[in-house]
Scaffold this motif. Structure first.
Motif, PDB file in Angstrom:
ATOM      1  N   CYS A 101       0.823  -1.227   0.000  1.00  0.00           N
ATOM      2  CA  CYS A 101       0.000   0.000   0.000  1.00  0.00           C
ATOM      3  C   CYS A 101       0.849   1.265   0.000  1.00  0.00           C
ATOM      4  N   ASP A 102       2.000   1.239   0.687  1.00  0.00           N
ATOM      5  CA  ASP A 102       2.876   2.415   0.692  1.00  0.00           C
ATOM      6  C   ASP A 102       3.403   2.688  -0.709  1.00  0.00           C
ATOM      7  N   ASN A 103       3.803   1.638  -1.419  1.00  0.00           N
ATOM      8  CA  ASN A 103       4.286   1.801  -2.793  1.00  0.00           C
ATOM      9  C   ASN A 103       3.177   2.313  -3.697  1.00  0.00           C
ATOM     10  N   LEU A 104       1.988   1.771  -3.548  1.00  0.00           N
ATOM     11  CA  LEU A 104       0.867   2.207  -4.363  1.00  0.00           C
ATOM     12  C   LEU A 104       0.536   3.669  -4.100  1.00  0.00           C
ATOM     13  N   SER A 105       0.545   4.069  -2.843  1.00  0.00           N
ATOM     14  CA  SER A 105       0.281   5.474  -2.504  1.00  0.00           C
ATOM     15  C   SER A 105       1.323   6.392  -3.127  1.00  0.00           C
TER      16      SER A 105
END
Length: 77
Positions: free
Chosen positions: A9-13
């Protein structure tokens, strides 16, 4: 093993932040200053803008180099 950037999720954000930033720049540097007559004209101008953005446009956050210059510099060192 290849890491999938979309699994975290951090990468996607972070990716969404980059995309949103790019489209804001595209809007201010192309769409807000130019009127288009057709979809073909828009496609042509966006294609030319992408070439400019990736090879010519200077980025202050990468030592005032274009992305292509920065990658070349990165791989030389």
């Amino acid at each position: 093993m290849e890491k999938n950037l979309f699994n975290n999720c951090d990468n996607l954000s972070f990716l969404l932040l980059i995309i949103e930033n790019f489209f804001g720049i595209l809007k201010s540097e192309l769409f807000c200053i130019q009127k288009f007559e057709s979809l073909d004209e828009i496609k042509r101008e966006v294609k030319q803008y992408l070439s400019y953005y990736n090879s010519v446009r200077i980025k202050s956050n990468v030592n005032k180099m274009s992305p292509i210059q920065y990658r070349a510099h990165y791989y030389q060192n």
